[in-house]
Enzyme design. Sequence first.
Site, PDB file in Angstrom:
ATOM      1  N   GLU A  63      82.219  71.227  76.085  1.00  0.00           N
ATOM      2  CA  GLU A  63      81.189  71.384  76.869  1.00  0.00           C
ATOM      3  C   GLU A  63      81.386  72.638  77.712  1.00  0.00           C
ATOM      4  O   GLU A  63      80.524  73.156  78.465  1.00  0.00           O
ATOM      5  CB  GLU A  63      80.769  70.131  77.947  1.00  0.00           C
ATOM      6  CG  GLU A  63      81.770  69.828  79.134  1.00  0.00           C
ATOM      7  CD  GLU A  63      81.185  68.520  79.892  1.00  0.00           C
ATOM      8  OE1 GLU A  63      80.133  68.590  79.910  1.00  0.00           O
ATOM      9  OE2 GLU A  63      82.205  68.057  80.155  1.00  0.00           O
TER      10      GLU A  63
ATOM     11  N   LYS B 256      73.982  68.924  85.620  1.00  0.00           N
ATOM     12  CA  LYS B 256      74.903  68.300  86.317  1.00  0.00           C
ATOM     13  C   LYS B 256      74.574  66.690  86.274  1.00  0.00           C
ATOM     14  O   LYS B 256      75.407  66.020  86.201  1.00  0.00           O
ATOM     15  CB  LYS B 256      75.290  68.507  87.869  1.00  0.00           C
ATOM     16  CG  LYS B 256      76.214  67.704  88.683  1.00  0.00           C
ATOM     17  CD  LYS B 256      77.542  67.983  87.837  1.00  0.00           C
ATOM     18  CE  LYS B 256      78.499  66.756  88.278  1.00  0.00           C
ATOM     19  NZ  LYS B 256      79.738  66.602  87.439  1.00  0.00           N
TER      20      LYS B 256
ATOM     21  N   ARG C 132      80.054  70.307 100.305  1.00  0.00           N
ATOM     22  CA  ARG C 132      80.690  69.247 100.928  1.00  0.00           C
ATOM     23  C   ARG C 132      79.841  67.929 100.837  1.00  0.00           C
ATOM     24  O   ARG C 132      80.269  66.806 100.976  1.00  0.00           O
ATOM     25  CB  ARG C 132      81.251  69.497 102.155  1.00  0.00           C
ATOM     26  CG  ARG C 132      82.337  70.588 102.417  1.00  0.00           C
ATOM     27  CD  ARG C 132      83.037  70.689 103.586  1.00  0.00           C
ATOM     28  NE  ARG C 132      83.729  69.564 103.928  1.00  0.00           N
ATOM     29  CZ  ARG C 132      84.933  69.126 103.374  1.00  0.00           C
ATOM     30  NH1 ARG C 132      85.466  70.186 102.730  1.00  0.00           N
ATOM     31  NH2 ARG C 132      85.480  68.125 103.691  1.00  0.00           N
TER      32      ARG C 132
ATOM     33  N   ASN D 148      83.566  63.520 109.680  1.00  0.00           N
ATOM     34  CA  ASN D 148      83.868  63.336 108.210  1.00  0.00           C
ATOM     35  C   ASN D 148      85.064  62.651 107.959  1.00  0.00           C
ATOM     36  O   ASN D 148      86.155  63.074 108.452  1.00  0.00           O
ATOM     37  CB  ASN D 148      84.122  64.679 107.878  1.00  0.00           C
ATOM     38  CG  ASN D 148      84.555  64.844 106.328  1.00  0.00           C
ATOM     39  OD1 ASN D 148      84.141  64.215 105.386  1.00  0.00           O
ATOM     40  ND2 ASN D 148      85.466  65.891 105.939  1.00  0.00           N
ATOM     41  N   GLY D 149      84.767  61.573 107.156  1.00  0.00           N
ATOM     42  CA  GLY D 149      86.001  60.732 106.782  1.00  0.00           C
ATOM     43  C   GLY D 149      85.339  59.299 106.715  1.00  0.00           C
ATOM     44  O   GLY D 149      84.347  59.144 106.464  1.00  0.00           O
TER      45      GLY D 149
ATOM     46  N   TRP E  76      77.833  63.213 103.225  1.00  0.00           N
ATOM     47  CA  TRP E  76      77.858  62.695 101.854  1.00  0.00           C
ATOM     48  C   TRP E  76      78.284  61.386 101.894  1.00  0.00           C
ATOM     49  O   TRP E  76      79.377  60.990 102.528  1.00  0.00           O
ATOM     50  CB  TRP E  76      79.068  63.374 101.008  1.00  0.00           C
ATOM     51  CG  TRP E  76      78.999  62.891  99.995  1.00  0.00           C
ATOM     52  CD1 TRP E  76      80.141  61.858  99.457  1.00  0.00           C
ATOM     53  CD2 TRP E  76      78.515  63.508  98.730  1.00  0.00           C
ATOM     54  NE1 TRP E  76      80.022  61.541  98.019  1.00  0.00           N
ATOM     55  CE2 TRP E  76      78.967  62.400  97.552  1.00  0.00           C
ATOM     56  CE3 TRP E  76      77.214  64.184  98.293  1.00  0.00           C
ATOM     57  CZ2 TRP E  76      78.528  62.583  96.135  1.00  0.00           C
ATOM     58  CZ3 TRP E  76      76.982  64.458  97.200  1.00  0.00           C
ATOM     59  CH2 TRP E  76      77.393  63.609  96.048  1.00  0.00           C
TER      60      TRP E  76
ATOM     61  N   CYS F  80      82.062  65.362 103.974  1.00  0.00           N
ATOM     62  CA  CYS F  80      80.900  65.711 104.653  1.00  0.00           C
ATOM     63  C   CYS F  80      81.200  67.067 105.244  1.00  0.00           C
ATOM     64  O   CYS F  80      82.612  67.592 105.202  1.00  0.00           O
ATOM     65  CB  CYS F  80      80.640  64.782 105.931  1.00  0.00           C
ATOM     66  SG  CYS F  80      80.319  63.147 105.267  1.00  0.00           S
TER      67      CYS F  80
ATOM     68  N   HIS G  59      91.668  58.631  57.710  1.00  0.00           N
ATOM     69  CA  HIS G  59      90.295  57.999  57.009  1.00  0.00           C
ATOM     70  C   HIS G  59      89.446  59.336  57.068  1.00  0.00           C
ATOM     71  O   HIS G  59      88.175  59.126  57.110  1.00  0.00           O
ATOM     72  CB  HIS G  59      89.658  56.873  57.860  1.00  0.00           C
ATOM     73  CG  HIS G  59      90.779  55.930  57.695  1.00  0.00           C
ATOM     74  ND1 HIS G  59      90.832  55.086  56.652  1.00  0.00           N
ATOM     75  CD2 HIS G  59      91.548  55.140  58.733  1.00  0.00           C
ATOM     76  CE1 HIS G  59      91.880  53.866  57.005  1.00  0.00           C
ATOM     77  NE2 HIS G  59      92.103  54.005  58.063  1.00  0.00           N
TER      78      HIS G  59
ATOM     79  N   LYS H 106      85.399  67.614  77.396  1.00  0.00           N
ATOM     80  CA  LYS H 106      85.761  68.676  78.243  1.00  0.00           C
ATOM     81  C   LYS H 106      85.775  70.125  77.671  1.00  0.00           C
ATOM     82  O   LYS H 106      85.201  71.012  78.136  1.00  0.00           O
ATOM     83  CB  LYS H 106      87.013  68.494  79.054  1.00  0.00           C
ATOM     84  CG  LYS H 106      87.025  67.139  79.976  1.00  0.00           C
ATOM     85  CD  LYS H 106      86.401  67.616  81.341  1.00  0.00           C
ATOM     86  CE  LYS H 106      84.974  67.254  81.464  1.00  0.00           C
ATOM     87  NZ  LYS H 106      84.487  65.875  81.232  1.00  0.00           N
TER      88      LYS H 106
ATOM     89  N   GLU I  98      87.375  61.949  75.899  1.00  0.00           N
ATOM     90  CA  GLU I  98      87.138  62.794  77.151  1.00  0.00           C
ATOM     91  C   GLU I  98      87.754  64.268  77.227  1.00  0.00           C
ATOM     92  O   GLU I  98      87.033  65.034  77.401  1.00  0.00           O
ATOM     93  CB  GLU I  98      87.596  62.108  78.320  1.00  0.00           C
ATOM     94  CG  GLU I  98      87.675  62.719  79.644  1.00  0.00           C
ATOM     95  CD  GLU I  98      86.002  63.147  80.058  1.00  0.00           C
ATOM     96  OE1 GLU I  98      85.077  62.705  79.439  1.00  0.00           O
ATOM     97  OE2 GLU I  98      85.919  63.896  80.796  1.00  0.00           O
TER      98      GLU I  98
HETATM   99  C1  AGP Z   1      80.596  65.203  81.666  1.00  0.00           C
HETATM  100  O1  AGP Z   1      81.358  66.310  81.958  1.00  0.00           O
HETATM  101  C2  AGP Z   1      79.094  65.640  81.512  1.00  0.00           C
HETATM  102  N1  AGP Z   1      78.900  66.259  82.667  1.00  0.00           N
HETATM  103  C3  AGP Z   1      78.256  64.647  81.216  1.00  0.00           C
HETATM  104  O2  AGP Z   1      78.547  64.038  80.029  1.00  0.00           O
HETATM  105  C4  AGP Z   1      78.289  63.548  82.317  1.00  0.00           C
HETATM  106  O3  AGP Z   1      79.247  62.481  82.319  1.00  0.00           O
HETATM  107  C5  AGP Z   1      76.967  62.395  81.798  1.00  0.00           C
HETATM  108  O4  AGP Z   1      75.894  63.416  81.847  1.00  0.00           O
HETATM  109  C6  AGP Z   1      76.839  61.258  82.599  1.00  0.00           C
HETATM  110  O5  AGP Z   1      76.395  61.594  84.024  1.00  0.00           O
HETATM  111  P1  AGP Z   1      76.675  60.548  85.033  1.00  0.00           P
HETATM  112  O6  AGP Z   1      78.178  60.111  85.311  1.00  0.00           O
HETATM  113  O7  AGP Z   1      76.098  61.128  86.397  1.00  0.00           O
HETATM  114  O8  AGP Z   1      75.651  59.291  84.755  1.00  0.00           O
END
Ligand code: AGP
Length: 615
Positions: free
Chosen positions: A495, A610, A27, A101-102, A75, A2, A511, A492, A488
Amino acid sequence: MCGIVGYIGQRDAYPIIIKGLQRLEYRGYDSAGIFLYDGETMHLSKTKGKVEDLKHKSETSIDISGKLGLGHTRWATHGIPNDINSHPHSSNSGDLVIIHNGIIENYESIKKALQERGYVFESDTDTEVLVNLIEEVKQKEQVKLGKAVQIALNQVVGAYAIAVFDRTKPDEIVVAKLGSPLAIGIGDNEYFVASDASPFIEFTNNAVYLEDEEMAIIRLGKEIKLRKIKDDAIAYPTIQELQLNIEEIEKGGYDHFMLKEIYEQPRAILDTYRGRLRVNQGIIKMAGIDQNLEKFLNANRIIIVACGTSWHAGLVAEYTFEDLARVPVEVEYASEFRYRNPVITDKDVLIAISQSGETADTLAAIKMAKEKGAFVFGVCNVVGSSIARETHAGAYTHAGPEIGVASTKAFTTQITILTMIALKLAKEKGIFSESRFHALLTELEGIPAKVEKVLESNVLIEQIAEVYKDSTNCLYLGRGYNFPVALEGALKLKEISYIHAEGYPAAEMKHGPIALIDEQMPVVVIATRKGHYEKVISNIQEIKSRHGKIIAVVTEGDEMVTELADHVIEVPETTEALTPLLTTIPLQLLSYHIALMRGCNVDQPRNLAKSVTVE
Ligand code: AGP
């Protein structure tokens, strides 16, 4: 996380606090509140929503002329985002006001004891418990606010950065810190208090940063004097002259939110298991699981639904749940699951994983599963989010806001939660002996320190990034628990750097993907000493014989892979099931540096959002 802001001085506190909260919204931003004191009367305004909403509400509902004030942007960790749960919180007498905050881990037992002694509570927060504990100490011990805060804080377990006001002594603000940041800005006959310097840097660049277990009584015209909370010892403040600008401060001095959030992972993992992982007692305490344990123990299977990085966390959990807890698991892309008319019964448990708690496909999958009778458990990072509210029960990651579009600390905290669930089920099923269970809890408790160690490889990883920044393709390989980490790592890279990257089970290379291998193709191989180590080595030899370039993530002290690979990044030894918490970190840093070197917008990559709240 927060954001807290306080002011005492000659100026109107309101504009300083509101603007300061706006600077701290990175935050936390699910609710906000402000307290002002005009020398006679206390004024309080708080609301669900953003600081802008607080501004509208305050300017039409309270007198905003006071020269002393406290502000908070939340938060949520305990209690959903709403007006009542927003800070500041007042004590029962109305004399004390606090912003915090905590996380107070033992707030439930304190709340129960206070209720037995007649205290009443409006909110669901741990903070309202703390301010009433301070009040009870003050009244019982007949001490001033500073001493009461000190005595009360010696009774709590958890993390805090607090600022407290007492109507009966209105010329001071008491602050204290443990685990959460707190800075005091020192102006000309005025003081500022904040989670970082961004709210006061335009007024003064002289600041004192409290150390853990330090507190201070801030009075106009008096020097700042710090005191140790534990033993009353005097600590002399080091006044720093800050040269940071606002943007640098919001990012904690890091160049990007993504890098800041990568480095926050030790703290985020610790905050996620705080209060839940109780090594000394040999237990894992998770209310959402404890209250529904039979459903998990009697489930036919666990279905995990998620998207993107959260789906990768689900894949890690598939290994963990089956390997440790012997529970059948299926991991599904939420977007596929919701449309393929799956067979679901009331003997199924569905775990939905989502950082934002707003991903449309995941939300839809939950609703469908509920209609078909499944018990649905959520793992979210946003308290009160749609998914958190739609599920029957859940457990929050306490990663704090994740601003960078590329998910980093969400991934490792999701794995932390899911691993704790698997360990808990395994224990309940009698799969682990006390000693083995205790050893696993101890190892998990030590993970934040091991993540810190991995982060020390950042410079090496940046050098590797320099070599491969112009690649057009990249392959990521892993086996067992680290196959999802390979996926993963590839996500990264693609994207944020826009380089095409694919993750594969290492054994699958022969394969098809092996046809891609040549001297232009960097191959990232996760080759920790756990799980099929020898087989990964033969995969590496296959790559080498085709002139592929190998970036290997290995267990520290490794020799065999080190001889074969072109680049080696070491991670500390740990239990196989916990290796993803360590092997992911170098891949996050590698993608960050490559993207940066390619001039990409690391925090807001093109075409991405996001939170994907549309189908
Ligand atoms: C991951 O780096 C991406 N931003 C994206 O794949 C994300 O993980 C996905 O949209 C799921 O989002 P969520 O965890 O908020 O559901």
